[in-house]
Design a protein around this motif. Structure first.
Motif, PDB file in Angstrom:
ATOM      1  N   PHE A  20     -29.617 -84.938  29.534  1.00 24.39           N
ATOM      2  CA  PHE A  20     -29.617 -85.502  28.598  1.00 24.39           C
ATOM      3  C   PHE A  20     -27.777 -86.077  27.898  1.00 24.39           C
ATOM      4  N   ALA A  21     -27.813 -84.673  27.525  1.00 28.10           N
ATOM      5  CA  ALA A  21     -25.884 -84.058  27.269  1.00 28.10           C
ATOM      6  C   ALA A  21     -25.348 -84.457  28.459  1.00 28.10           C
ATOM      7  N   VAL A  22     -25.673 -84.759  29.782  1.00 29.42           N
ATOM      8  CA  VAL A  22     -24.793 -85.180  30.889  1.00 29.42           C
ATOM      9  C   VAL A  22     -24.124 -86.440  30.712  1.00 29.42           C
ATOM     10  N   GLU A  23     -25.561 -87.516  30.138  1.00 32.35           N
ATOM     11  CA  GLU A  23     -25.323 -88.414  30.771  1.00 32.35           C
ATOM     12  C   GLU A  23     -24.717 -88.928  29.634  1.00 32.35           C
ATOM     13  N   LEU A  24     -24.940 -88.388  27.656  1.00 29.69           N
ATOM     14  CA  LEU A  24     -23.783 -88.487  26.783  1.00 29.69           C
ATOM     15  C   LEU A  24     -22.818 -88.178  27.367  1.00 29.69           C
ATOM     16  N   ALA A  25     -22.222 -86.875  27.506  1.00 29.80           N
ATOM     17  CA  ALA A  25     -21.397 -86.792  28.365  1.00 29.80           C
ATOM     18  C   ALA A  25     -19.855 -87.818  28.731  1.00 29.80           C
ATOM     19  N   HIS A  26     -21.000 -88.679  30.004  1.00 31.05           N
ATOM     20  CA  HIS A  26     -20.405 -89.098  30.981  1.00 31.05           C
ATOM     21  C   HIS A  26     -20.363 -90.605  29.785  1.00 31.05           C
ATOM     22  N   ALA A  27     -21.342 -90.943  29.388  1.00 26.33           N
ATOM     23  CA  ALA A  27     -20.650 -92.406  28.683  1.00 26.33           C
ATOM     24  C   ALA A  27     -20.101 -92.164  27.981  1.00 26.33           C
ATOM     25  N   THR A  28     -19.027 -91.078  27.171  1.00 21.79           N
ATOM     26  CA  THR A  28     -18.470 -90.921  26.197  1.00 21.79           C
ATOM     27  C   THR A  28     -17.430 -90.294  26.228  1.00 21.79           C
ATOM     28  N   SER A  29     -16.816 -89.992  27.576  1.00 22.93           N
ATOM     29  CA  SER A  29     -15.575 -88.882  28.367  1.00 22.93           C
ATOM     30  C   SER A  29     -15.668 -87.642  27.475  1.00 22.93           C
ATOM     31  N   GLY A  30     -17.232 -86.926  27.899  1.00 24.75           N
ATOM     32  CA  GLY A  30     -17.153 -85.967  26.729  1.00 24.75           C
ATOM     33  C   GLY A  30     -17.286 -84.609  27.022  1.00 24.75           C
ATOM     34  N   ALA A  31     -17.261 -82.953  27.379  1.00 24.03           N
ATOM     35  CA  ALA A  31     -17.582 -82.234  27.728  1.00 24.03           C
ATOM     36  C   ALA A  31     -18.545 -81.243  27.076  1.00 24.03           C
ATOM     37  N   ILE A  32     -19.511 -80.623  27.709  1.00 16.71           N
ATOM     38  CA  ILE A  32     -20.020 -79.680  27.383  1.00 16.71           C
ATOM     39  C   ILE A  32     -20.242 -78.397  27.699  1.00 16.71           C
ATOM     40  N   ILE A  33     -21.127 -77.880  26.182  1.00 17.77           N
ATOM     41  CA  ILE A  33     -20.520 -76.258  26.292  1.00 17.77           C
ATOM     42  C   ILE A  33     -22.189 -75.915  26.178  1.00 17.77           C
ATOM     43  N   VAL A  34     -22.408 -74.802  27.471  1.00 19.36           N
ATOM     44  CA  VAL A  34     -23.948 -74.839  27.347  1.00 19.36           C
ATOM     45  C   VAL A  34     -23.799 -73.491  26.863  1.00 19.36           C
ATOM     46  N   LEU A  35     -24.622 -72.802  25.311  1.00 17.39           N
ATOM     47  CA  LEU A  35     -24.779 -71.915  25.435  1.00 17.39           C
ATOM     48  C   LEU A  35     -26.262 -71.443  25.415  1.00 17.39           C
ATOM     49  N   SER A  36     -25.812 -70.233  25.893  1.00 18.83           N
ATOM     50  CA  SER A  36     -26.584 -69.741  26.522  1.00 18.83           C
ATOM     51  C   SER A  36     -27.104 -67.985  25.651  1.00 18.83           C
ATOM     52  N   VAL A  37     -28.311 -67.979  24.844  1.00 17.67           N
ATOM     53  CA  VAL A  37     -28.005 -66.471  23.918  1.00 17.67           C
ATOM     54  C   VAL A  37     -29.051 -65.581  24.691  1.00 17.67           C
ATOM     55  N   THR A  38     -28.751 -64.744  24.321  1.00 16.71           N
ATOM     56  CA  THR A  38     -30.002 -63.277  24.574  1.00 16.71           C
ATOM     57  C   THR A  38     -29.345 -62.587  23.951  1.00 16.71           C
ATOM     58  N   SER A  39     -30.761 -61.592  23.408  1.00 23.23           N
ATOM     59  CA  SER A  39     -31.017 -60.661  21.838  1.00 23.23           C
ATOM     60  C   SER A  39     -30.949 -59.143  23.095  1.00 23.23           C
ATOM     61  N   GLN A  40     -30.924 -59.534  24.319  1.00 20.70           N
ATOM     62  CA  GLN A  40     -31.138 -57.986  25.641  1.00 20.70           C
ATOM     63  C   GLN A  40     -29.576 -57.491  24.985  1.00 20.70           C
ATOM     64  N   PRO A  41     -28.892 -55.958  25.110  1.00 19.11           N
ATOM     65  CA  PRO A  41     -27.670 -55.575  24.965  1.00 19.11           C
ATOM     66  C   PRO A  41     -27.538 -55.096  26.231  1.00 19.11           C
ATOM     67  N   PRO A  42     -25.995 -55.463  26.307  1.00 20.94           N
ATOM     68  CA  PRO A  42     -25.710 -55.389  27.891  1.00 20.94           C
ATOM     69  C   PRO A  42     -25.803 -54.481  28.301  1.00 20.94           C
ATOM     70  N   GLU A  43     -25.494 -52.866  27.551  1.00 26.61           N
ATOM     71  CA  GLU A  43     -25.908 -51.774  27.814  1.00 26.61           C
ATOM     72  C   GLU A  43     -27.645 -51.556  28.854  1.00 26.61           C
ATOM     73  N   ASP A  44     -28.152 -52.334  27.966  1.00 27.70           N
ATOM     74  CA  ASP A  44     -29.840 -51.399  28.832  1.00 27.70           C
ATOM     75  C   ASP A  44     -30.664 -52.034  30.123  1.00 27.70           C
ATOM     76  N   GLU A  45     -31.053 -51.440  30.369  1.00 25.91           N
ATOM     77  CA  GLU A  45     -31.502 -50.878  31.884  1.00 25.91           C
ATOM     78  C   GLU A  45     -32.403 -52.700  32.514  1.00 25.91           C
ATOM     79  N   GLY A  46     -32.195 -52.327  33.735  1.00 27.09           N
ATOM     80  CA  GLY A  46     -32.844 -53.708  33.960  1.00 27.09           C
ATOM     81  C   GLY A  46     -32.505 -54.529  34.573  1.00 27.09           C
ATOM     82  N   PRO A  47     -33.041 -55.898  35.398  1.00 20.31           N
ATOM     83  CA  PRO A  47     -31.927 -57.495  35.266  1.00 20.31           C
ATOM     84  C   PRO A  47     -31.863 -57.949  34.088  1.00 20.31           C
ATOM     85  N   PRO A  48     -30.402 -57.980  33.742  1.00 19.87           N
ATOM     86  CA  PRO A  48     -29.953 -58.230  32.685  1.00 19.87           C
ATOM     87  C   PRO A  48     -30.457 -60.124  32.539  1.00 19.87           C
ATOM     88  N   VAL A  49     -30.786 -60.668  31.332  1.00 16.33           N
ATOM     89  CA  VAL A  49     -31.199 -62.069  31.280  1.00 16.33           C
ATOM     90  C   VAL A  49     -29.925 -62.793  31.245  1.00 16.33           C
TER      91      VAL A  49
END
Length: 269
Positions: A20-49
């Motif tokens: 929906f944001a893409v459609e809205l941005a296209h109609a208003t000549s806007g730009a989108i910032i996708v914010l992805s937040v994870t609580s996993q510390p960068p130094e944790d072992e295993g595949p990073p989120v």
């Protein structure tokens, strides 16, 4: 250029908001910032989120056909502080979030985050719980708080109405249940519309013991495309009821919702 912030963990419901944001941005000549937040510390072992978020973002962008500027930010920690930081740092104008409606918020939006985002956001918030298209948004239910002050929320709503070329259905829920206040309330709603210089609207008074139920029932009866609500931007405990009604409507509505605090950005930060 309008900047649209989309908190996104790339779940199915979060993707509805992003689309929906893409459609809205296209109609208003806007730009989108996708914010992805994870609580996993960068130094944790295993595949990073964070790496999964980055791959999901790249896969989404590949499928976008509209010429829209989209960037991603990945942050570590908690959602709310991250959202607040990005709003300030990037001068965000609007938030779009994908939700799961009456089933509750998806993984990123569990618990009290719903009300906190509505209360703390200094910019309008779209909550998207089903596939929505701008061209289909022609009938907007506007529950009236009858507040004749702080034009911030109404200014944004009128801009949205113009963009959509939509009709507003002004609504006041009479919780006295005896119907004796209908004429008085209708006059107050008319004064409210005149004060805010609204156009292309209807005035509606309904009776219900619960404000949220009255709003949702009316929206269903007229087959509305969207519900818009302005709220006090105050953090005063005396206004929590207003916020709880808005959050309750957002979480139980089976259609697109839009909320905006009726105070300026500087007053809320």
């Amino acid at each position: 250029m309008q900047k649209i912030l989309v908190p996104c963990d790339f779940s199915m419901s979060a993707l509805l908001g992003l689309e929906f944001a893409v459609e809205l941005a296209h109609a208003t000549s806007g730009a989108i910032i996708v914010l992805s937040v994870t609580s996993q510390p960068p130094e944790d072992e295993g595949p990073p989120v964070s790496e999964r978020y980055r791959e999901d973002f790249e896969n989404f962008v590949i499928g976008v056909s509209q010429p829209v500027h989209i960037q991603q930010q990945i942050r570590f920690g908690r959602l709310l502080p991250a959202v607040s930081d990005v709003i300030i740092e990037e001068s965000v104008d609007l938030i779009v979030m994908g939700t799961r409606g009456s089933r509750g918020w998806d993984s990123t939006f569990i618990g009290s985050n719903v009300e906190r985002i509505l209360r703390r956001s200094p910019v309008p918030v779209f909550a998207v719980n089903q596939k929505s298209h701008l061209g289909n948004l022609k009938n907007i239910v506007l529950p009236c708080n009858l507040i004749l002050e702080d034009h911030f929320g109404m200014v944004h709503l009128k801009k949205l109405q113009t963009l959509l070329n939509a009709r507003l259905h002004l609504l006041r829920v009479d919780t006295t249940t005896d119907g004796t206040n209908h004429q008085v309330l209708a006059q107050k709603v008319s004064e409210y519309a005149s004060f805010h210089s609204l156009s292309k609207f209807t005035i509606n008074i309904v009776t219900d013991t619960d404000e949220r139920d009255g709003i949702l029932r009316f929206a269903k009866e007229i087959d509305a495309d969207m519900i818009a609500m302005t709220t006090h931007g105050s953090r005063d405990l005396g206004h929590l009821y207003t916020f709880s009604v808005a959050a309750d409507v957002v979480n139980h509505a089976h259609l697109l919702t839009w909320t905006c605090a009726q105070q300026s950005v500087s007053q809320l930060l």
